[in-house]
Design a protein around this motif. Structure first.
Motif, mmCIF file in Angstrom:
data_model
loop_
_atom_site.group_PDB
_atom_site.id
_atom_site.type_symbol
_atom_site.label_atom_id
_atom_site.label_comp_id
_atom_site.label_asym_id
_atom_site.label_seq_id
_atom_site.Cartn_x
_atom_site.Cartn_y
_atom_site.Cartn_z
ATOM 1 N N ARG B 385 0.832 -1.211 0.000
ATOM 2 C CA ARG B 385 0.000 0.000 0.000
ATOM 3 C C ARG B 385 0.859 1.250 0.000
ATOM 4 O O ARG B 385 0.642 2.179 -0.780
ATOM 5 N N GLN B 386 1.894 1.239 0.871
ATOM 6 C CA GLN B 386 2.716 2.451 0.952
ATOM 7 C C GLN B 386 3.436 2.688 -0.373
ATOM 8 O O GLN B 386 3.336 3.766 -0.966
ATOM 9 N N ALA B 387 4.087 1.647 -0.864
ATOM 10 C CA ALA B 387 4.848 1.809 -2.115
ATOM 11 C C ALA B 387 3.924 2.335 -3.214
ATOM 12 O O ALA B 387 4.263 3.271 -3.947
ATOM 13 N N ALA B 388 2.727 1.753 -3.308
ATOM 14 C CA ALA B 388 1.793 2.178 -4.351
ATOM 15 C C ALA B 388 1.401 3.639 -4.136
ATOM 16 O O ALA B 388 1.486 4.459 -5.047
ATOM 17 N N ALA B 389 0.999 3.960 -2.916
ATOM 18 C CA ALA B 389 0.544 5.323 -2.620
ATOM 19 C C ALA B 389 1.619 6.334 -3.022
ATOM 20 O O ALA B 389 1.332 7.377 -3.600
ATOM 21 N N GLU B 390 2.856 5.967 -2.770
ATOM 22 C CA GLU B 390 3.968 6.861 -3.117
ATOM 23 C C GLU B 390 3.908 7.214 -4.601
ATOM 24 O O GLU B 390 3.833 8.388 -4.980
ATOM 25 N N GLN B 391 3.895 6.178 -5.436
ATOM 26 C CA GLN B 391 3.879 6.409 -6.883
ATOM 27 C C GLN B 391 2.659 7.221 -7.284
ATOM 28 O O GLN B 391 2.751 8.157 -8.086
ATOM 29 N N LEU B 392 1.496 6.867 -6.710
ATOM 30 C CA LEU B 392 0.252 7.546 -7.097
ATOM 31 C C LEU B 392 0.347 9.026 -6.751
ATOM 32 O O LEU B 392 -0.016 9.899 -7.540
ATOM 33 N N ARG B 393 0.904 9.317 -5.589
ATOM 34 C CA ARG B 393 1.034 10.719 -5.187
ATOM 35 C C ARG B 393 1.978 11.428 -6.151
ATOM 36 O O ARG B 393 1.696 12.540 -6.614
ATOM 37 N N ALA B 394 3.054 10.738 -6.521
ATOM 38 C CA ALA B 394 4.032 11.355 -7.429
ATOM 39 C C ALA B 394 3.345 11.781 -8.722
ATOM 40 O O ALA B 394 3.706 12.781 -9.336
ATOM 41 N N LEU B 395 2.301 11.029 -9.122
ATOM 42 C CA LEU B 395 1.603 11.360 -10.370
ATOM 43 C C LEU B 395 0.371 12.219 -10.112
ATOM 44 O O LEU B 395 -0.447 12.434 -10.999
ATOM 45 N N LYS B 396 0.203 12.652 -8.857
ATOM 46 C CA LYS B 396 -0.958 13.478 -8.492
ATOM 47 C C LYS B 396 -2.266 12.802 -8.888
ATOM 48 O O LYS B 396 -3.142 13.391 -9.522
ATOM 49 N N THR B 397 -2.372 11.526 -8.564
ATOM 50 C CA THR B 397 -3.610 10.803 -8.832
ATOM 51 C C THR B 397 -4.676 11.239 -7.836
ATOM 52 O O THR B 397 -4.370 11.499 -6.683
#
Ligand SMILES: Nc1ncnc2c1ncn2[C@@H]1O[C@H](COP(=O)(O)OP(=O)(O)OP(=O)(O)O)[C@@H](O)[C@H]1O
Ligand SMILES: Nc1ncnc2c1ncn2[C@@H]1O[C@H](COP(=O)(O)OP(=O)(O)OP(=O)(O)O)[C@@H](O)[C@H]1O
Ligand SMILES: [Mg+2]
Ligand SMILES: [Mg+2]
Lengths: 325, 518, 325, 325
Positions: B385-397
């Protein structure tokens, strides 16, 4: 009506109505070409029926058997028999999945001049078949009822594990049992549970397991079939209640007879002998060859033979064991 | 014109989803004979708005008036009956039906006896496709066999098959190339002339000026601006959309770490040797150096997607080899490709990218699960979850809550989830097929930034795009494909749209296209 | 971006864990159904139903179909189906029975081996032969039945003296029937495998979107292959439990197990379309059906009434947990 | 526009024609399978199999399950399933049997009425109760069976003297068995309904993409509802044919019809996932299975061999028409 004379094929109650059997041309090598149809041998008793028929044909030498089996459905069997008739046999021997349902095809065969010998389950129209050999389902229930009455001295709790709900075999075996109990003991013996287990052991197991939960005191169990009884026995033994009650089967399988001989929970079974299919083959052959049983007065094969539902217990199991299947 | 009762007027429209306020009181008017552009960042509520109008979703509250009379909500048939035809963002076709069936689904012409009048269906289908310059789409092909672009054309034809008073188009140009977009605009202009009102949603701001009359901007479920003139300068629109200025859409151009735009100099990260699969891709060879962003342009159907599929091993090549950092790839074996460091964001996110009923987290980590199952092969859900959330935030999802269901995300945000998966998995070579399809300007800038950074970090990135400006702004080199072969290579900093377009269309075609675009 | 700041927390609060929550809901409502059944049962059969004895009995009965249903969950998660589990169970137990003379261990190996073998054939036909699961396993449905009858020569084999195997029928671990213990263990293992390992994730991915899974680097074929082997393995285990409880290896057991298993899986919230799977749901589904069966037998209703009631209860149960599509 | 001309061949060529190739192929390959079966049969059973008599026989045998399979095709096209057809057939024929005294017409109405009624209950539970089809029809699977037993009091009713009904069993039209004529007529009607009317399009659309169908203005619920009623209606018709064949209305007919019907539909190329349906395919599928059954009967194999062979033939048949999933 069911008579108690012991013994095999010969012993019979010949009803009046007989019909001339036009012996059609015999099969190759002067052999009698007999078509045979029975429901799928997915069950010990049914398997034995087919086996015995095949063996008898082998033994008698002058019979060419074209058999069809493997169906579990009346319509499918009707289809099968039509397929058989198309091959123009001299005679047709059939064990109908359901009497009523297979009557039309039987009539078709008869109309086509093919004498029909029916095993086990009666057709619904008179004259549809030339001859009928059956065990005695009602008799099984009746014998069992009497046996229970004797053993239990007309009091106690009895469980009945039935076969497939809705078929004549089940209904007759159930009715005979209840009638006998009523006549012998009025309401002395209580049938505390009566459930179908479709003639299969695993269903017998689970059903009995549940009944054992519901019934704290069971004196005897009447099952409609030896194969199915295997599961019921296991349920009782697994629950460690084998000393509380006894059990009876029906049919007369080897396994059942062994248990009876060994003594204990499995106290008796009531013959419903698959040997009748062997007799049926012989009868069909004789009908085609226009013969009768020497010992009998009548020159022809009787139009009905009923194999008695002999009670098999520790006492007589020795003599009957070779009938086991 | 503004005095006449508007064809469509939306009043105080509110739509709440469990856990999401898609619309928060939107007012919106469309006049007869105008093209009203609807802009807004991903997740602003554009699609939801038009779905409320088309009857696809039931608004929580608010009113939708067509020709001044209120429209029964939540009943698509009613909206259609009022002449409201819609082209949805997510393709809304039954893949198993044939083209002509799909177009007339729900309003089939009948012969007496209620039987289908298939002759008429086919005839009118041909006419419609004709109008859209796609007579070449076989009317009795099953929709599922058509490429995304062709499917898009079919849904447009379907919308036009109704006698339409109001035409709603949700990012119709996302899958189309300039050529097709221009054709589409031609049709729209004709409809306009017939007094049809048009709602046009797009993330390509240049289109506003080309086709639009008025502009409304939606953000976070509210109308932040409505009825702006079409010639409003793009950067103003952008500011209204994303709530800030986007100073620089494109980052500094990446350069092959091997030095110079010439990828061949450095040891190539990715190299194709005569890779081919008839008929889509003719023998193709090129190399991409680490740190390079290679663009592949061309018209829809040029074979770009197929080329990527071949490189990645999704389809079996007839001939040729793919080498990654000197190592030859097993042909037609995606797993081998991934193991050697390839990653691919497919073109069609719905059918090839995402598990729509899965959480964002699961979608992002799918390609890289073993990493989260170190000891005894047991997954660490939180780690995921954390790893995914990181990427998603980076893309401003939006939302970046890793436990949300992908299906509930807006189109653009779904696209970001696909990208996040491959950003998470550190790979050496990244293949991106239409990476910014349906993504808003703000997020585009983010994605471009990410791509540039990856390149800086030494990755080789291959970008397939139908948006020429994107290629020009982003890429070190641009290859142009036509009918399955590379017909030109242009250095990114020298490329112009006109030049690329000239290469993209067959020489014989050049003239008319230029007329159209001029 | 304001959207994010504004949105994230709000959504975060209002719905944590959307996906788990949803399929969770499923499971919770099933818990409700189970509780309801327990209450109703306790009222209808005060002294027999809600006893620890009977509850353990239900658990034991659930174990055979239960283990099969767990395997089926993996198959259905990939949007496949396995119709052959019932006949495979019969074949597996017969296979064990053939080795009965060489002791319990051989029996166990025989049963498991046959299960895996037949499962492997399904797997091969589906994953590599590209036969649709329904047809491939339908073929196995009839083949395995025939195989069982053929190997056993249609006779049940008594395994009365295979202590270890029979232990599964009548043994206990800390008062819990050993069969039930096996069921619980298999369930727990399966839960971990499905929810906490990459493999499990791939299984669900393949069912959810084959192409997407493939592009993400999942070896679709191997996954599809594996689930049918798993199903076969579970069938093998179930066959051991069943034989142990029956104290015999019979070729005619296992009728309709496929329906029971699939029903349990589906009612448990695993979508037949694939892409969503819940082991807990399957477990509860199995228990639900076992309770219904147990209660109906305890009440000793007539067959026909029983069947109608069963249908109504099932409908009621799912209406309680109304499912979209 | 010249761009298009330029593009035209490109786009045209580049369309990967997988799908029609597939589903079209389906039907053709099935024709191949049927031919192959005919050839093999002719070789194995030179004088009995390939006779016009036997072929008409096969057609008649196919008719009951055939009509049911046609109805099933509509259900599966919407990505649904109907497990209850077998027991509904029994219930419908019993319902007719109850009215047998009032003549053939009442019988027909009774059977059709019961079929539609039970189908309607399925439909309601699924379309409005939102119960998954598998579970809803599984509930009906047991309910209808119980209902049949209950109405018939477990006794088959002979409808020997209902000439008109029996005509469906033994009648002919221009030398073609009347049951077969009905089957062909139903098939033709269904083909028109599915392929030549808007309704048919909606059915497929709902199965292919529910949401897309909905936003196109299709009344999804009503469509879903309708297909289960159609299935019920077809079951009613089948029940009449069946009773005609058997000259009796029995509560225990119809076992495993659901499997036979679904198998025929699936092998015919209708996807269980919905969205693709082929009446011709279903017809050929039914014929395929009927031929296999007929051939096996003619070959006079023992049950177990028969079952194994049947499985192998089915596998072979589908491997001949290898399906990508
Ligand atoms: N079914 C749903 N359930 C919950 N939330 C949803 C659902 N559909 C949309 N949303 C939310 O509503 C908001 C608006 O979505 P919408 O698709 O209208 O955005 P959009 O403006 O079309 O974005 P894009 O430009 O990316 O298409 C988003 O935050 C989205 O997450
Ligand atoms: N997912 C796919 N599966 C099978 N074939 C495909 C797929 N995608 C594309 N193709 C085929 O490859 C051909 C080349 O088209 P492709 O999509 O590769 O060109 P493109 O330039 O990427 O156009 P687009 O932008 O529409 O993808 C298409 O005509 C199509 O038939
Ligand atoms: Mg949108
Ligand atoms: Mg592409």
């Amino acid at each position: 009506g069911d008579d108690e004379e012991s013994g095999g094929d010969g012993a019979a109650a010949a009803a009046a109505e007989t019909q001339a059997s036009p012996a059609s041309g015999t099969g190759e090598g002067g052999k009698v070409k007999i078509a045979f149809s029975a429901p799928g041998a997915d069950h010990g008793w049914m398997a034995a029926i087919t086996e015995n028929a095949r063996e008898q044909a082998e033994k008698s030498g002058d019979v060419e058997l074209i058999a069809a089996e493997g169906v579990t459905d009346s319509a499918a069997q009707a289809d099968q028999i039509e397929t058989l008739i198309a091959q123009k046999p001299d005679a047709l021997v059939m064990l109908p999945n359901e009497g009523d349902a297979l009557t039309p095809v039987a009539q078709k065969a008869t109309a086509a001049g093919i004498p029909v010998v029916v095993i086990d389950r009666a057709l619904s129209a008179p004259g549809a078949s030339r001859s009928f050999i059956t065990g005695d389902n009602y008799g099984i229930g009746w014998q069992a009822g009497n046996y229970f009455a004797d053993q239990l001295k007309c009091k106690g709790n009895v469980v009945e594990i039935q076969g497939i709900a809705g078929i004549a075999v089940t209904e007759d075996r159930s009715k005979g049992f209840r009638d006998a109990l009523k006549r012998r003991c009025q309401n002395g013996i209580k049938i505390v549970a009566s459930q179908p287990a479709d003639f299969v052991p695993d269903k017998g197991l689970s059903v009995m397991e549940n009944i054992l939960q519901a019934q704290k005191q069971i004196d005897a169990v009447y099952t409609h079939d030896d194969d199915m009884a295997e599961g019921v026995v296991s349920a009782i033994e697994n629950a460690g209640r084998e000393d509380e009650m006894f059990l009876t089967g029906a049919g007369g399988s080897k396994a059942a007879m062994d248990r009876i001989e060994a003594g204990g929970l499995y106290r008796a079974t009531f013959l419903y002998n698959p040997s009748m299919s062997a007799s049926a083959i012989t009868m069909a052959k004789m009908i085609v060859q226009k013969q009768g049983f020497e010992e009998l007065a009548e020159p022809e094969v009787p139009s009905q033979v009923t194999v008695p539902a002999t009670t098999v217990t520790k006492e007589n199991v020795g003599d009957l064991k070779d009938l086991g299947f | 014109m503004s005095t006449a009762t508007p064809i469509l007027s939306v009043r105080g429209l509110v739509k709440h989803y469990p856990g999401a306020k898609a619309l928060d009181g939107v007012d919106f008017d469309v006049q007869a004979g105008e093209v009203h552009c609807l802009l807004g960042p991903n997740g602003a509520g554009k699609s939801t708005l038009i779905k409320c109008v088309s009857g696809a979703v039931e608004p929580t509250s608010g009113q939708v008036l067509v020709d001044g009379e209120p429209l029964p909500t939540g009943t698509p048939s009613a909206s259609l009956a009022h002449g409201v035809a819609t082209i949805y963002q997510e393709l809304d076709l039954v893949e198993d039906l044939r083209v002509y069936d799909s177009i007339f689904l729900g309003h089939e012409p009948r012969k007496l006896g209620g039987l289908l009048d298939r002759a008429q269906m086919k005839r009118r289908t041909r006419e419609l496709l004709e109008r859209l310059d796609h007579a070449n789409i076989p009317v009795d092909a099953r929709v599922g066999q058509l490429r995304p672009a062709a499917q898009q054309v079919v849904s447009i034809a379907r919308a036009l098959s109704h006698d339409v008073r109001l035409l709603i188009m949700d990012e119709p140009s996302a899958i189309l190339d300039d050529n097709e977009v221009e054709t589409l605009f031609g049709v729209v202009r004709r409809l306009k002339a017939d007094g049809v009102g048009v709602v046009y949603i797009s993330h390509r701001l240049d289109e506003v000026a080309r086709i639009g009359d008025r502009v409304s901007v939606l953000s976070d479920g509210r109308t932040v601006a409505t009825g702006l003139p079409a010639d409003t300068p793009p950067d103003v629109l952008v500011e209204k959309m994303v709530g800030r200025k986007v100073e620089q859409l494109f980052p500094d151009r990446a350069t092959a770490s091997g030095g110079g735009a010439d990828g061949a100099a450095a040891a190539p990260a990715l190299e194709l040797r005569g890779l081919a699969r008839a008929p889509e891709v003719k023998p193709t060879s090129f190399a991409v150096a680490p740190g390079e962003v290679l663009g592949i342009g061309g018209l829809v159907g040029a074979g770009r997607t197929e080329l990527l599929r071949l490189i990645y091993g999704l389809d079996k090549p007839d001939a040729g080899e793919v080498h990654v950092h000197g190592q030859r790839l097993k042909p037609a074996n995606p797993r081998a490709a991934i193991r050697t460091g390839l990653g691919m964001a497919p073109e069609d996110r719905k059918s090839q990218g995402l598990l729509l009923d899965w959480s964002l987290a699961r979608n992002v980590t799918l390609a890289d699960l073993p990493r989260f199952a170190p000891r005894g092969g047991v997954l660490s859900i939180n780690g995921e979850r954390q790893a995914a959330a990181e990427q998603l935030r980076a893309l401003k999802t939006v939302p970046d809550d890793a436990d949300r269901i992908v299906r509930e995300l807006s189109g653009g945000n779904q696209q970001k989830v696909v990208l996040a998966r491959w950003l998470l998995r550190e790979c050496k070579v990244l293949l991106l097929d239409e990476p910014t399809r349906g993504v808003d300007v703000g997020a585009k800038a983010e994605i471009y930034g990410v791509i540039a950074n990856l390149a800086k970090a030494g990755l080789a990135v291959v970008v397939v795009s139908s948006e020429m400006p994107e290629l020009i702004g982003l890429c070190t080199r641009i290859l142009v494909m036509r009918e399955g072969e590379i017909v030109a290579e242009v250095a990114g900093d020298e490329a112009t749209e006109l030049e690329l377009l000239r290469h993209a269309v067959a020489p014989t075609d050049t003239a008319p296209v230029l007329e159209e675009t001029a | 971006m304001s959207t994010v700041q504004g949105a994230a927390p709000r959504r975060g609060r209002s719905l944590p864990f959307k996906l788990p929550a949803r399929s969770g809901l499923q499971e919770y409502t099933l818990v409700g159904v189970v509780l309801l059944l327990l209450i109703v049962g306790a009222i209808l059969e005060p002294d027999a139903f809600l006893t620890s004895d009977n509850m353990l009995n239900v658990l034991r009965q659930a174990s055979v179909v239960g283990v099969i249903a767990i395997g089926m969950t993996f198959v259905i998660a990939t949007s496949g189906i396995d119709l052959s589990v019932g006949s495979m169970a019969a074949a597996a137990s017969v296979a064990g029975g053939q080795l009965a003379d060489s002791g319990s261990l051989m029996f166990v190996l025989g049963a498991l081996g046959m299960g895996v073998l037949l499962g492997g054939i399904n797997a091969g036909a589906i994953a590599y032969g590209k036969v649709v699961p329904f047809i491939a396993t339908l073929a196995m449905f009839t083949m395995a039945r025939g195989l069982g009858l053929w190997m056993s020569d249609k006779q049940p084999v008594s395994i009365f003296d295979l202590e270890f195997v029979r232990w599964f029928g009548n043994g206990e671990v800390l008062g819990i029937p050993s069969a039930a213990v096996v069921f619980l263990a298999v369930t727990a293992l399966a839960w971990v495998l499905l929810n906490r390992t990459p493999y499990g994730r791939y299984v669900v991915a393949v069912g959810g979107n084959r192409e997407a899974a493939r592009i993400a680097g999942v070896n679709v074929r191997r996954i599809v292959f594996s689930v049918y082997v798993i199903s076969g393995l579970c069938v093998g285990i179930a066959a051991i439990l069943l034989s142990g409880r029956l104290a015999s290896a019979s070729p005619i057991v296992g009728n309709l197990y496929e329906l029971d298993a699939i029903a349990a899986v589906v009612i448990g919230g695993t979508a037949l379309a694939g892409g969503r799977a819940s082991i807990v749901g399957t477990f509860l589904g199995v228990i639900t059906f076992a309770l219904i069966f147990n209660l109906l037998t305890l009440m000793d209703l007539a067959t026909e009434i029983q069947q109608v009631t069963k249908g109504l209860i099932i409908l009621a149960a799912v209406l309680i947990q109304r499912r979209e599509r």
